[in-house]
Design an enzyme around this catalytic site. Sequence first.
Site, short mmCIF file in Angstrom:
data_model
loop_
_atom_site.label_atom_id
_atom_site.label_comp_id
_atom_site.label_asym_id
_atom_site.label_seq_id
_atom_site.Cartn_x
_atom_site.Cartn_y
_atom_site.Cartn_z
N LYS A 78 -2.35 -0.49 -10.58
CA LYS A 78 -3.61 -1.14 -9.56
C LYS A 78 -4.99 -1.62 -9.91
O LYS A 78 -5.31 -2.79 -9.93
CB LYS A 78 -3.67 -0.39 -8.37
N GLN B 88 -2.00 5.34 -1.30
CA GLN B 88 -0.89 5.48 -1.36
C GLN B 88 -0.24 6.27 -0.77
O GLN B 88 -0.63 7.14 -1.18
CB GLN B 88 -1.51 5.82 -3.08
N ASP C 249 -2.78 -4.11 2.13
CA ASP C 249 -1.39 -3.02 1.95
C ASP C 249 -0.15 -4.47 3.01
O ASP C 249 0.86 -3.95 3.62
CB ASP C 249 -1.02 -1.74 1.90
#
Length: 290
Positions: A52, A96, A119
């Site tokens: 990422k 994460q 997200d």
Amino acid sequence: MKILDGKETSKQIKLEIAEEVKQIIRQGGKRPHLAAILVGNDGASETYVSHKVKSCDQVGFESSLIRFDNSVSEDELIKKIKEVNDNQDIDGLIIQLPIPEHISEEKIIESVAPKKDVDGFHPINIGRMTLGLPAFVSATPQGIIELLDRYNIETSGKHCVVIGRSNIVGKPISILMSQKSKTGNATVTICHSRTKNLRKITKQADILIAAIGKQGFVTADMVKEGAVVIDVGIHRVKSNKTKTGWKLKGDVLFEEVAPKCSYITPVPGGVGPMTIVSLLKNTLLATKQK
Ligand code: NAD
């Protein structure tokens, strides 16, 4: 059989994003900035986060990686999230997953400001997406939709069977595929661990989406001739043929399923890279919305 090449498609999308960033900067705008919080040092999570961060560099975004030990408390983590929420320079924030068990995933997700939740995990974004309102759509489902769209795969009126009902993949992709939109309008069946006669249902699928988390679960006898198969699963399996000592496999037994399909995503190089570009697109959107 044709491959739905997420790697190539994502490269193209990254070029488009990079071009847009250059244009924003030329016009005196702000460089998009994504912050990622990583707790602990799980190998798979390290790999995902580093991809990422690298992708941010490739498209001209700024990125910040904020690390915590596994022993971090829930309060400390929430304090940091609030700090990032208030930081005007940061446009998007991801945490994460998975996080250690002593921390509530629900509380962490709900601590992220919805306008920075790139997200798309916050209940506000999931609710808005469900209602068909503008929202940050979670990256993996959005990546699947974009891949189908870029390959002009007809979804309208098709029977889409989703295996898996997780909040980050199964549920949102089921909603998006049934949504009244150019990339939706499918008739969707959601299957899960309690589904009876699974094979009978999957064999009816024009589009089969596998998000089960079990390597090689979908076998050729579960797939209709000519189906489009999307494999979301990611599994690291030991291999003595690679430098790293492992390789990636999916939820679909690719070797035997692929010959029956009209289109199929490979693992690696299918849904994974599309997930990352969706995250980048959401971050760009967060910057533009300011
Ligand atoms: P999860 O474990 O949260 O959900 C798995 C789902 O599969 C559950 O809803 C369960 O009901 C269903 N299931 C389990 N056993 C079943 C069975 N025997 N029959 C039918 N359904 C069954 O998993 P998840 O977070 O949705 O992830 C699924 C897979 O996708 C994992 O391998 C994960 O690593 C991968 N993943 C990949 C990406 C990507 O970017 N490619 C993103 C997220 C997750």
